[in-house]
Design a protein around this motif. Structure first.
Motif, short mmCIF file in Angstrom:
data_model
loop_
_atom_site.label_atom_id
_atom_site.label_comp_id
_atom_site.label_asym_id
_atom_site.label_seq_id
_atom_site.Cartn_x
_atom_site.Cartn_y
_atom_site.Cartn_z
N LYS A 4 49.62 68.42 35.38
CA LYS A 4 49.96 66.99 36.13
C LYS A 4 49.00 66.27 35.69
O LYS A 4 47.86 66.26 35.92
CB LYS A 4 50.29 67.31 37.55
CG LYS A 4 50.89 66.03 38.14
CD LYS A 4 51.16 66.47 39.44
CE LYS A 4 51.97 65.09 40.02
NZ LYS A 4 51.32 64.47 41.05
N ASP A 13 53.00 63.42 46.13
CA ASP A 13 53.82 64.05 45.10
C ASP A 13 54.90 64.64 45.51
O ASP A 13 55.24 65.39 46.22
CB ASP A 13 52.89 65.35 44.86
CG ASP A 13 53.45 66.14 43.61
OD1 ASP A 13 54.40 65.90 43.20
OD2 ASP A 13 52.78 67.49 43.63
N SER A 15 57.36 65.69 43.14
CA SER A 15 57.54 66.31 42.09
C SER A 15 58.58 67.52 42.35
O SER A 15 59.25 68.18 41.56
CB SER A 15 56.43 66.68 41.04
OG SER A 15 55.63 67.58 41.52
#
Length: 109
Positions: A4, A13, A15
């Protein structure tokens, strides 16, 4: 994190939050240490009526109250009251003026 690219300091984050797949982002917020906040808002994901942004903000207040209740060990109602107090204070006496920013990030006068 491996694989990343580095983000901004304190970046959240998301994700791994698969429930966001297919969702459209319309706002981001930052707080400078001992300084002002910055906001990037793109209303296209919400639609043409600013009413929808108001609804989203009210929903965010509820989510913020949940987050604060967990983070600082107060009730959701206590957090909610303080958030509304802050909103009312800023509405009654704004601490800054919004700056219009172009697509390249430069200020529009």
């Amino acid at each position: 994190m491996f694989g990343k690219k580095p983000g901004r300091l304190g970046e959240i984050d998301v994700s791994q939050l698969t429930y966001l797949d297919g969702s459209l982002e319309f706002a981001r917020m930052w707080k400078e240490p001992d300084g002002p906040q910055s906001y990037i808002i793109d209303p296209k994901a919400l639609g043409a009526d600013p009413f929808l942004f108001g609804m989203a903000l009210a929903d965010a207040v509820q989510q913020g109250a949940n987050a604060y209740a967990q983070a600082v060990n107060i009730t959701k109602q206590e957090a909610l009251e303080r958030i509304w107090q802050g909103l009312d204070a800023e509405r009654n006496s704004p601490t800054d003026s919004p700056t219009e920013v172009g697509p390249d990030g430069s200020s529009i006068q």
